[in-house]
Design a protein around this motif. Structure first.
Motif, mmCIF file in Angstrom:
data_model
loop_
_atom_site.group_PDB
_atom_site.id
_atom_site.type_symbol
_atom_site.label_atom_id
_atom_site.label_comp_id
_atom_site.label_asym_id
_atom_site.label_seq_id
_atom_site.Cartn_x
_atom_site.Cartn_y
_atom_site.Cartn_z
ATOM 1 N N HIS A 59 -3.734 -4.277 2.058
ATOM 2 C CA HIS A 59 -5.071 -3.781 1.751
ATOM 3 C C HIS A 59 -5.709 -2.940 2.855
ATOM 4 O O HIS A 59 -6.267 -1.894 2.571
ATOM 5 C CB HIS A 59 -5.982 -4.939 1.352
ATOM 6 N N HIS A 114 -2.824 -9.470 -2.200
ATOM 7 C CA HIS A 114 -3.076 -8.102 -1.738
ATOM 8 C C HIS A 114 -4.074 -8.072 -0.579
ATOM 9 O O HIS A 114 -3.865 -7.363 0.411
ATOM 10 C CB HIS A 114 -3.592 -7.242 -2.887
ATOM 11 N N ASP A 166 0.815 -1.215 0.000
ATOM 12 C CA ASP A 166 0.000 0.000 0.000
ATOM 13 C C ASP A 166 0.856 1.275 0.000
ATOM 14 O O ASP A 166 0.680 2.157 0.839
ATOM 15 C CB ASP A 166 -0.991 -0.044 1.181
ATOM 16 N N ASN A 215 -6.161 -4.122 -5.599
ATOM 17 C CA ASN A 215 -7.401 -3.709 -6.258
ATOM 18 C C ASN A 215 -7.222 -2.369 -6.975
ATOM 19 O O ASN A 215 -7.705 -2.189 -8.098
ATOM 20 C CB ASN A 215 -8.560 -3.649 -5.250
ATOM 21 N N HIS A 216 -6.495 -1.437 -6.352
ATOM 22 C CA HIS A 216 -6.312 -0.141 -7.024
ATOM 23 C C HIS A 216 -5.351 -0.231 -8.206
ATOM 24 O O HIS A 216 -5.471 0.548 -9.153
ATOM 25 C CB HIS A 216 -5.858 0.923 -6.027
ATOM 26 N N ASP A 222 -1.277 -2.180 -4.446
ATOM 27 C CA ASP A 222 -1.790 -0.810 -4.311
ATOM 28 C C ASP A 222 -0.605 0.163 -4.330
ATOM 29 O O ASP A 222 -0.343 0.898 -3.378
ATOM 30 C CB ASP A 222 -2.674 -0.628 -3.071
#
Ligand code: FE2
Length: 246
Positions: A155, A111, A8, A62-63, A36
């Motif tokens: 995440h 993730h 992240d 996800n991003h 991410d």
């Protein structure tokens, strides 16, 4: 065996560079990245140059997926801000990232969870927005079939280690570049580190067991807070300045 796990980064190259310097200072040379990487209003382009040069085993967040799946006009504002800074080479790198990975035949990387890149593995969100440790049975159900002694996820940006009843260890190293955020799903909630430092973890195998060491690293977080404020992202500015959303 000893390596560092970062997650992240969210397009914060100053936090990333401080973490990489701290990793070197600890004498650690191997790094894995739990995704991410870029999403956010900060310095996605510079972050991409650092991460592509690092060549660390990286899984897709996800991003990261939104940046390659969605048209810019359909993106969330933070993804769109990152996308505007990324080159075709950066996006091609994102397209090549796997959903999950195996490191050293000892470590499983994903993730969020092994089946969904947008589900909290170790935390639950109550209807009143309280984020708390998920019951062990639910955490273990999501780990079914993941036959590795050490499992890494990111995440939620919350540094945490959970040992399963069979001895497997799940570790979230926390977030390098985004110490606080809020989300509307499944219920409105905030995740706040409560400090502005960059977080990561060093994992070491001692005898038969993996041990996590969570680290927080100071960096010029006010420069990033000011950048977020300049871009009109007050919630990012607050999170970066203090680790709290105000
Ligand atoms: Fe994520």
């Amino acid at each position: 065996m000893r390596f560092a796990a970062i997650a992240d980064v969210h397009g914060n190259h100053l936090a990333l560079e401080a973490v990489l310097a701290d990793i070197r200072k600890q004498g650690v040379t191997a790094i894995v990245n739990l995704g991410d990487c870029f999403s956010g209003p900060l310095t996605a382009g510079k972050t991409a140059e650092v991460l592509l040069g690092l060549d660390a085993l990286t899984v897709r967040g996800n991003h990261d997926r939104y940046l390659i799946e969605r048209a810019p006009e359909a993106m969330h504002v933070s993804d769109r801000a990152a996308h505007s800074e990324l080159t075709d080479r950066h996006l091609e790198w994102l397209r090549g990232l796997p959903f999950s990975a195996n490191y050293l035949d000892e470590v499983y990387l994903c993730h969020a969870t092994p089946t969904d890149d947008n589900v909290y593995w170790l935390e639950s969100v109550s209807v009143d927005g309280y984020v708390h440790l998920k019951p062990l049975e639910e955490i273990e159900a999501l780990a079914a079939g993941i036959d590795f002694p050490l499992i890494l996820c990111g995440h939620t940006h919350i540094p945490r280690a959970v040992r399963l009843s069979d001895g497997r260890l799940i570790v979230n190293p926390g977030s390098v570049g985004c110490p606080a955020y809020d989300d509307d799903l499944p219920h409105y909630h905030k995740v706040e580190a409560g400090h502005p430092f960059a977080s990561y973890a060093i994992l070491e195998k001692v005898g038969d067991h993996w041990l996590p060491a969570f680290r927080q690293v100071a960096y010029d977080h006010m420069a990033m807070a000011e950048l977020a404020a300049q871009k009109g992202r007050e919630e990012w500015a607050s999170g970066l300045a203090t680790g709290w959303l105000r």
